[in-house]
Scaffold this motif. Sequence first.
Motif, PDB file in Angstrom:
ATOM      1  N   ALA A  31       3.528  48.278  32.449  1.00 36.26           N
ATOM      2  CA  ALA A  31       2.866  49.565  32.296  1.00 36.26           C
ATOM      3  C   ALA A  31       2.319  49.663  30.878  1.00 36.26           C
ATOM      4  CB  ALA A  31       3.842  50.708  32.560  1.00 36.26           C
ATOM      5  N   MET A  40       5.848  54.590  34.360  1.00 31.34           N
ATOM      6  CA  MET A  40       6.941  53.668  34.041  1.00 31.34           C
ATOM      7  C   MET A  40       7.931  53.573  35.185  1.00 31.34           C
ATOM      8  SD  MET A  40       7.856  54.778  30.125  1.00 31.34           S
ATOM      9  CE  MET A  40       6.596  55.004  28.878  1.00 31.34           C
ATOM     10  N   GLN A  87      11.332  48.123  33.488  1.00 28.48           N
ATOM     11  CA  GLN A  87       9.992  47.543  33.434  1.00 28.48           C
ATOM     12  C   GLN A  87       9.587  47.215  31.983  1.00 28.48           C
ATOM     13  OE1 GLN A  87       6.924  50.515  33.974  1.00 28.48           O
ATOM     14  NE2 GLN A  87       5.911  49.270  35.524  1.00 28.48           N
ATOM     15  N   VAL A  92       6.948  47.720  29.147  1.00 25.87           N
ATOM     16  CA  VAL A  92       6.026  48.807  28.828  1.00 25.87           C
ATOM     17  C   VAL A  92       5.413  48.541  27.460  1.00 25.87           C
ATOM     18  CG1 VAL A  92       5.812  51.282  28.357  1.00 25.87           C
ATOM     19  CG2 VAL A  92       7.347  50.475  30.185  1.00 25.87           C
ATOM     20  N   ALA A 138      10.757  56.250  28.289  1.00 25.05           N
ATOM     21  CA  ALA A 138      10.962  54.802  28.254  1.00 25.05           C
ATOM     22  C   ALA A 138      12.439  54.471  28.057  1.00 25.05           C
ATOM     23  CB  ALA A 138      10.127  54.188  27.139  1.00 25.05           C
ATOM     24  N   THR A 198      13.599  50.814  29.859  1.00 25.20           N
ATOM     25  CA  THR A 198      12.484  49.879  29.919  1.00 25.20           C
ATOM     26  C   THR A 198      12.549  48.889  28.753  1.00 25.20           C
ATOM     27  OG1 THR A 198      11.047  51.277  28.578  1.00 25.20           O
ATOM     28  CG2 THR A 198      10.988  51.620  30.968  1.00 25.20           C
ATOM     29  N   VAL A 249      10.475  48.110  26.106  1.00 28.58           N
ATOM     30  CA  VAL A 249       9.306  48.770  25.541  1.00 28.58           C
ATOM     31  C   VAL A 249       8.819  48.047  24.284  1.00 28.58           C
ATOM     32  CG1 VAL A 249      10.673  50.426  24.196  1.00 28.58           C
ATOM     33  CG2 VAL A 249       8.337  51.012  24.888  1.00 28.58           C
TER      34      VAL A 249
END
Length: 420
Positions: A164, A192, A196, A198, A213, A218, A220
């Motif tokens: 993302a 998000m 994941q 990001v 986040a 995430t 990030v």
Amino acid sequence: MKETVQSHSSRNLDEWLSYLESIHSTEIDMGLERISKVAENLAIEFEFTQVITVAGTNGKGTTCAFLENAILAEDRSVAVYSSPHIEKFNERLRINKQDVDDKAFILAFENIEQSRGDISLTYYEYTTLAALLIIMVEKPDFAILEVGLGGRLDATNIIDADIAVITTVDLDHQAFLGDNRESIGFEKAGIMRAGQRVVIGDKHPPQSVLAHAKQLNTQVYIRGVDFNVDLNELAHGWGWQSHNYTFNRLPQPFIPRDNIATAIMVLELLGINVDETKLVSLIISTKVAGRTELIAGHCKIMLDVGHNPLAARYLVEQIPLLSATKVHAVVAMLADKDIFNTLNPLLAAVDCWYMASLDIPRGANAEQLKSHISNSTNQILTFDNVIDAYKMALSQAKESDLILVFGSFFTVAQVKGFLN
């Protein structure tokens, strides 16, 4: 393009698009319930590809274009879905940088029409589903989805992305996303997913983005923390650094440098080759229609779809680089935009204003635009349409001058249509 179903419809693409405009009560009707049900009926899934979803106030299109070019340079296949288009609807979906043809869209529209039952879809939801169906047929290695509005409730968000991206967060579409950066950031952070990867390209991301986040645990990557842009040696270009790479002499680009910086971080996460020689080639070859696009004429002419305060501030930075004697601004905007804060940053840079009305339901008229810069002491002319405004600017501009056309995708589209 490959075909999924046999076409039995007598509608051509323009007729389909007119039909899509008529089947839902409002142009913008945010939410995922309708489109999710139809997507389930269509068995839409994207397990076959790596998905990059790109949200942000500005910079989405140029970030997507740079990623697209970098992926193609590695001989990998890529689809890019974006909106709105400038001249032709088919621009909204590219497979390996080729606009999808009418037939593929018509086949997809027929499939959706057979599957939606009594579920009403907006034009954007319908066209997003069509793009997803076509991408499923083509099965590219990568699919880049540009968010249309916000993120959390945007139609593209029915797909779970591998990465993302949030380019920038600023004021735009306040009626739908909120009237401050924290509210808008929360909507954009809605793309998000838990765990994941990001990438956040905003220099000063809202706390709502960072908090979301963190809440989702995430991975990030934040500008200023995990990657940086070095502007200390502008005479020699610019630099980019992450924990793994350092590039010191990158050339000045045709698209915003900040968006390239964000895209490079995404490429690193994807494992795409990011050596400096290839980056230099990508930077000098990446141009995007309607984004500080320079066109040939008897004077300098720049087309830009910028339509919010952040875009205006970027244009203020770009205008001096063109060393124009005078700046003639042709502008038409939508009435629901922040007209005052978009036009006023440009007051000191623009010598002559050519205000045009947009003859569409959401369009502002020329007098409305003029009222927002009533404190300007420079020439302000008003016109019933964009083309008349552009023609007048052409007649008044000298060879050393700049004509800047901006304010909306519709504005740029009309001038490009006139030029063609």
